[in-house]
Design an enzyme around this catalytic site. Structure first.
Site, PDB file in Angstrom:
ATOM      1  N   GLU A   1       1.961   3.630  -6.599  1.00  0.00           N
ATOM      2  CA  GLU A   1       1.716   2.331  -7.142  1.00  0.00           C
ATOM      3  C   GLU A   1       0.398   1.739  -6.510  1.00  0.00           C
ATOM      4  O   GLU A   1       0.294   1.696  -5.469  1.00  0.00           O
ATOM      5  CB  GLU A   1       2.988   1.657  -6.294  1.00  0.00           C
ATOM      6  CG  GLU A   1       4.347   2.149  -6.804  1.00  0.00           C
ATOM      7  CD  GLU A   1       4.963   1.419  -8.035  1.00  0.00           C
ATOM      8  OE1 GLU A   1       4.235   0.656  -8.464  1.00  0.00           O
ATOM      9  OE2 GLU A   1       5.879   2.070  -8.286  1.00  0.00           O
TER      10      GLU A   1
ATOM     11  N   CYS B   1      -0.739  -7.081  -4.879  1.00  0.00           N
ATOM     12  CA  CYS B   1      -0.921  -6.295  -5.870  1.00  0.00           C
ATOM     13  C   CYS B   1      -0.844  -6.796  -7.147  1.00  0.00           C
ATOM     14  O   CYS B   1      -1.823  -6.769  -8.066  1.00  0.00           O
ATOM     15  CB  CYS B   1      -0.273  -4.973  -5.958  1.00  0.00           C
ATOM     16  SG  CYS B   1       1.589  -5.137  -5.805  1.00  0.00           S
TER      17      CYS B   1
END
Ligand code: NAD
Length: 471
Positions: free
Chosen positions: A241, A274
């Site tokens: 990720e 993010c």
């Protein structure tokens, strides 16, 4: 604070201690051991030896433990939230939200249906699929949502029956240690380790022969290094990720009364998310009005120590990240861009001893500027006019990133088309940054491989096993 090796507290072997700083005050708030390769190997070996104590339980028995962990987190909420604010820097309200999000992840996986799937059942054959544990899992974490992300990884990995070795980010180990201690109290001995230290601890973990699965969250630069470590040490299942450069595409019919929601999609956690909106593309007829309304809405931002009431934006978590933001401001100025709002470092000014930077908006920029084409991971956002929505879509899809993206319009047909064609893991319509526990989360292209959360996230911590029965 000690680390946890095989469910037991342990000080440093020979690596000494490392300080943990409060990024708002630069005060040392605690210290943790610097694990060495032997500490990491010991944790991984104990995981492998102890695995059966957990994997031999039924799904229902494991679910019961996950539900207890969710309750334990809630019971310790205030202490956990204060720790998150102290080491990450985010405002206390957001830290509470993060602690609750972690508890609700454990709750979600404590109720996930895990059934044997029967594919064929005829007079002569029964063909089915079950989910088996993989083995020791390395969970490697970043510093922006350390507590929540440990939950995203631990809860499905534990439901699947795997033991865990967790590696916190160097600047934010304390919340992870608190969750590690909660897990150690609830799980059979040896099932949880939390090894603290710098990046070399992550490298040692990835290459351990005992580790069967690596779940990594971090930057686009580190992700490929994790793959190299795995390739050099034998096959392991892996998910990455990684960073994003999410775009918000704003149509000319966008209702400007909703601009604060767009603005906070960039500045929550001082931009260290993010899936923050990291570039705004707006159709030309609305551009001037959008910039004006956007900047006006930034009056609502109060920068300061996240532990203080009324503060809604804290500092950057660490000095290198502050430098990334400073360099982007400088690059924007040097190349003829405009700093429309903010642009200054606050660190060192009265009341701002830590890594503080003003929330900043850049205009007169395009993809040739670093602030548009790279991940800033801080409180700076570019607003770029585009001739059409399709032009914006082309710009988004020509980026190397592909984590999330959003489209802001009243035209739902247009929104649906754009959201389908945006090359990313999650598309939002008229919002951004919302993650639901039952939906898959992850990126495409340089933003990663694999998915977390939902049944997809669970399955990534299992080996699907086919059982073919001849009747
Ligand atoms: P980072 O890549 O520097 O570090 C992440 C973790 O990896 C740390 O624990 C670090 O010690 C460890 N590490 C470093 N080198 C390693 C190696 N060679 N092998 C194994 N482990 C290693 O990232 P960061 O600066 O802590 O976090 C910020 C980044 O994380 C941003 O790019 C952000 O977008 C990304 N992020 C992504 C998601 C997501 O879900 N996609 C979520 C949060 C943050």
């Amino acid at each position: 604070m000690q680390m946890i090796v095989g469910s037991e507290l342990k000080g440093p072997s020979d690596g000494g201690w490392m300080d943990v700083l409060n990024p708002a005050t630069l005060e040392v708030i605690n210290r943790v051991p610097k694990a060495n390769v032997e500490d990491v190997e010991q944790a991984c070996a104990i995981s492998a030896e102890s695995q059966h104590l957990w994997s031999d339980l039924t799904f229902d028995q494991r679910k019961k433990v996950l539900a207890q962990i969710a309750d334990d987190i809630k019971a310790n909420m205030d202490d956990i939230a204060a720790t998150i604010t102290a080491e990450v820097g985010k405002p206390l309200g957001e830290a509470k939200h993060e602690a609750l999000a972690c508890a609700s992840t454990f709750k979600f996986f404590s109720t996930l249906d895990v059934e044997e799937e029967v594919l064929n059942d005829t007079e002569s054959v029964r063909l089915s699929v079950i989910h088996r544990p993989i083995g020791p899992c390395a969970l490697i974490l970043p510093w922006n949502f350390p507590f929540a992300l440990m939950g995203w990884k631990s809860a499905p990995a534990l439901l699947a029956g795997n033991p865990l070795v967790v590696k916190p980010a160097p600047t934010t180990p304390l919340g992870n240690m608190k969750l590690g201690n909660i897990l150690a109290d609830r799980l059979p001995k040896g099932i949880i380790s939390v090894v603290t230290g710098a990046d070399d601890v992550g490298k040692a973990l990835v290459t351990s022969k005992h580790i069967r699965r690596v779940s990594f969250t971090g930057s686009v630069e580190t992700g490929p290094k994790v793959l190299e470590g795995i390739a050099a040490s034998g096959l392991k299942k892996v998910s990455l990720e990684l960073g994003g450069n999410d775009a918000a595409i704003v149509a000319k019919d966008f209702d400007l009364s909703k601009v604060a929601s767009l603005m906070w999609s960039s500045f929550r956690n001082a931009g260290q998310v993010c899936i923050a909106v990291k570039r705004v593309y707006v159709e030309e007829p609305l551009y001037e009005d959008l910039v004006k309304a956007y900047v006006a809405s930034m009056d609502g931002i109060k920068v300061g120590n996240g532990a203080e009431a009324g503060v809604n934006m804290g500092p950057l978590n660490n000095l290198p990240q502050l430098k990334v933001v400073q360099n982007m401001v400088q690059d924007t100025k040097d190349n003829g861009g405009t700093i429309k709002f903010g642009g200054n470092t606050l660190m060192g000014q009265e009341g701002f001893p830590g890594y503080f930077h003003e929330p900043t908006v850049c205009t007169d920029v395009d993809e040739s500027f670093s602030v548009v084409s790279n991940e800033q991971f801080g409180p700076i956002v570019p607003i770029v006019p585009v001739p059409s929505i399709d032009d914006a879509l082309d710009r988004v899809n020509s980026s190397r990133f592909g984590l999330g993206g959003s489209v802001w319009t009243n035209d739902m047909e247009l929104a649906r088309r754009v959201s389908e064609h945006m090359q990313c893991g999650t598309s939002w319509i008229n919002t951004h940054m919302i993650v639901e526990k039952n939906a898959p989360f992850g990126g495409v292209k340089a933003s990663g491989i694999g998915r977390e959360l939902g049944r997809w996230g669970f399955e990534e911590f299992t080996e699907p096993k086919t059982i073919y029965m001849k009747k």
